[in-house]
Design a protein around this motif. Structure first.
Motif, short mmCIF file in Angstrom:
data_model
loop_
_atom_site.label_atom_id
_atom_site.label_comp_id
_atom_site.label_asym_id
_atom_site.label_seq_id
_atom_site.Cartn_x
_atom_site.Cartn_y
_atom_site.Cartn_z
N GLY A 23 44.25 41.98 47.77
CA GLY A 23 42.36 41.66 47.13
C GLY A 23 42.13 40.50 47.01
O GLY A 23 42.75 39.87 45.64
N MET A 24 41.25 39.85 46.83
CA MET A 24 40.54 38.41 46.25
C MET A 24 39.53 39.07 44.78
O MET A 24 38.92 37.77 44.37
CB MET A 24 40.06 37.23 47.09
CG MET A 24 41.15 36.94 48.80
SD MET A 24 41.18 36.06 49.54
CE MET A 24 40.73 34.44 48.54
N ASP A 55 40.89 41.27 51.94
CA ASP A 55 39.79 41.68 51.41
C ASP A 55 38.93 40.58 50.44
O ASP A 55 39.23 40.37 49.16
CB ASP A 55 39.62 42.38 50.74
CG ASP A 55 38.79 43.09 50.95
OD1 ASP A 55 37.44 43.67 50.78
OD2 ASP A 55 38.37 43.15 49.18
N LEU A 56 37.44 40.14 50.86
CA LEU A 56 36.64 39.40 49.95
C LEU A 56 35.42 39.73 49.88
O LEU A 56 35.29 40.73 50.03
CB LEU A 56 37.83 37.91 49.76
CG LEU A 56 36.89 37.76 51.93
CD1 LEU A 56 36.59 35.82 51.59
CD2 LEU A 56 38.35 37.69 52.50
N ALA A 57 34.91 38.38 49.60
CA ALA A 57 33.39 39.19 49.06
C ALA A 57 32.23 37.51 48.93
O ALA A 57 32.88 36.44 48.42
CB ALA A 57 32.79 39.67 48.39
N TYR A 60 33.06 36.36 45.15
CA TYR A 60 34.50 36.72 44.73
C TYR A 60 34.52 35.12 43.83
O TYR A 60 35.41 34.41 44.61
CB TYR A 60 35.27 37.49 45.29
CG TYR A 60 35.39 38.68 45.60
CD1 TYR A 60 33.76 39.38 44.89
CD2 TYR A 60 36.19 39.08 46.29
CE1 TYR A 60 33.93 40.74 44.74
CE2 TYR A 60 36.27 40.72 46.34
CZ TYR A 60 35.03 41.92 45.87
OH TYR A 60 35.52 43.13 45.67
N GLY A 61 33.47 34.65 43.48
CA GLY A 61 33.58 33.11 42.62
C GLY A 61 34.41 31.96 44.37
O GLY A 61 33.95 32.64 45.20
N PRO A 62 35.74 31.68 44.25
CA PRO A 62 35.84 30.53 45.54
C PRO A 62 36.67 31.62 46.76
O PRO A 62 37.37 30.40 48.02
CB PRO A 62 36.80 29.44 44.71
CG PRO A 62 37.29 30.07 44.04
CD PRO A 62 36.57 31.19 43.41
N ALA A 63 36.68 32.62 46.68
CA ALA A 63 37.41 33.61 47.44
C ALA A 63 37.22 33.25 49.43
O ALA A 63 38.06 32.97 49.91
CB ALA A 63 37.04 34.72 47.73
N ILE A 287 45.34 46.05 47.35
CA ILE A 287 46.01 45.47 45.63
C ILE A 287 45.84 43.77 45.45
O ILE A 287 45.71 43.13 46.10
CB ILE A 287 47.18 45.47 45.94
CG1 ILE A 287 47.28 47.40 45.98
CG2 ILE A 287 47.82 45.49 44.83
CD1 ILE A 287 49.14 47.25 46.42
N GLY A 288 44.90 43.97 44.32
CA GLY A 288 44.90 42.65 43.36
C GLY A 288 45.37 41.47 43.60
O GLY A 288 47.15 42.01 43.59
N ALA A 289 45.00 40.71 44.51
CA ALA A 289 46.69 39.07 44.54
C ALA A 289 46.22 38.25 43.41
O ALA A 289 44.76 38.02 43.96
CB ALA A 289 46.73 38.78 45.38
N ARG A 290 46.51 37.63 42.50
CA ARG A 290 46.03 36.41 41.46
C ARG A 290 47.24 35.89 41.80
O ARG A 290 47.94 35.32 41.43
CB ARG A 290 46.63 37.11 39.57
CG ARG A 290 45.70 37.96 39.54
CD ARG A 290 46.27 38.59 38.18
NE ARG A 290 46.15 37.31 36.80
CZ ARG A 290 46.16 37.34 35.88
NH1 ARG A 290 46.78 38.46 35.48
NH2 ARG A 290 45.45 36.55 35.06
N LEU A 291 46.37 35.14 42.86
CA LEU A 291 47.09 33.31 43.50
C LEU A 291 47.40 33.13 42.98
O LEU A 291 46.53 32.16 42.32
CB LEU A 291 45.85 33.76 44.99
CG LEU A 291 45.92 34.33 46.04
CD1 LEU A 291 44.46 34.08 47.00
CD2 LEU A 291 46.76 34.93 46.51
N GLY A 292 48.66 32.35 42.81
CA GLY A 292 49.09 31.21 42.01
C GLY A 292 49.87 31.23 40.58
O GLY A 292 49.88 31.10 39.93
#
Length: 346
Positions: A23-24, A55-57, A60-63, A287-292
């Motif tokens: 999830g993004m 999963d994005l939108a 969702y900011g820069p997703a 499931i959310g991914a707080r990338l980086g």
């Protein structure tokens, strides 16, 4: 790391997805600053571990831009012929208003450009106000764009069972509906899951881990104040817990889940995820991914090694039986996003 075959689901004849989607929403700005380069590096890590579905939108900011950059780098490093390994499911969440062909086509063109694709794998449509029935106009235009090859499949986000029936009766082909579904919020079991099963529509679920509240970190902890809930997700799902039955009952649930988790050599999050994955009509859990920032690749993978037995489910049910009925309190899936609201989400 190689995920087992059970981690995959034949979502449509031409889309095979990972049952835990990345999830993004967490890159939208309400969960801490995301560094784009580190985020894309993390996307490769998820993909290579077998978590290939995103999963994005549009909001969702820069997703969508991150997916576009990821795909571009992926094509250079792995070859454009392997881009089919990536599944990216975006959303369009327009304000209510006239839904002309030009309006709909323009919005989809933006997502196509940002994601650097010629066809969207899945477009999940959301509508804020059912009193404005122009959502049907938008969906009819989206269905035409699907026929023209700019959208592969059409889906919904947070539509209730009644409106889903109206859309199906209008002849609009829908492959999935994204709804909140967890051990705390089991509203899909009231009507939605049965309807979707009957009509061949899959459920993609979010909020399954309550933004991280389903974890050992909160087991045995005092009830957190709003200032201690440092992300939009934590604040939103703490409100949901309050409506469901409150912090003491939630602590009882965490205790039961911890016992089950220890039995399986897993985590509370694994048990919460596995429970929902086993529900009828559920294709995948987001499931959310707080990338980086914080990766949970190995932990998420453990979910696919677990098989809950009858004793596990029987241990959970007495706690759930003492909770409030969210279907009566809030309404059907997605009703918390529509006026009049019965629960504040942020």
């Amino acid at each position: 790391m190689t995920l087992p075959a059970a981690s995959r689901f034949q979502f449509t004849p031409d889309l095979n997805i990972c049952r835990v989607l990345n999830g993004m929403w967490q890159v939208s700005g309400a969960h801490g600053r995301i560094d784009p380069e580190r985020a894309i590096d993390a996307m490769f890590q998820y993909h290579d571990a077998g978590f290939t579905t995103w999963d994005l939108a549009d909001h969702y900011g820069p997703a969508e831009d991150l997916v576009g950059r990821f795909r571009e780098r992926f094509a250079v490093q792995r070859g454009s012929e392997k881009l089919g390994e990536i599944q990216a499911f975006t959303k369009w969440v327009p304000p209510a208003g006239p839904m002309s062909r030009q309006t709909v086509e323009g919005a989809i063109a933006v997502s196509l450009r940002r994601m650097r694709v010629e066809c969207l794998d899945l477009l999940q449509f959301h509508w804020w106000d059912y009193r404005d029935t122009r959502y049907l106009d938008a969906l009819k235009h989206l269905a035409n764009l699907r026929q023209e090859g700019r959208i592969r499949h059409l889906a919904l986000t947070n539509f209730d069972t009644e409106r889903l029936g109206i859309i199906i009766d209008a002849g609009i082909p829908i492959v999935s509906n994204q709804v909140q579904y967890s051990l705390v919020d089991r509203r899909p079991e009231a009507k939605m899951a049965a309807f979707c099963h009957e009509h061949g529509i899959a459920l993609l679920t979010y909020g399954t881990l309550l933004g991280g509240l389903f974890s050992e970190k909160y087991l045995g902890s005092a009830e957190p104040g709003r200032g201690e809930l440092t992300t939009a997700s934590l604040q939103k799902y703490k409100n949901m817990i309050d409506a469901w039955g409150g912090w003491p009952l939630f602590q009882e649930l965490l205790g039961v889940l911890k016992s089950i988790a220890d039995k399986h050599g897993a985590s509370i999050a694994n048990i919460g995820t596995r429970y929902v994955l086993d529900r009828p009509a559920v294709a995948g859990v987001i499931i959310g991914a707080r990338l980086g920032i914080a990766e949970h690749i190995a932990g998420n993978a453990r979910t696919f090694d677990i098989a809950l037995d009858a004793d596990d489910v029987a241990a959970i049910e007495p706690v759930l039986a003492r909770s409030h009925d969210l279907m009566q309190l809030i309404g059907d899936c997605g009703d918390e996003y529509r006026e009049p609201k019965t629960i504040e989400l942020n």
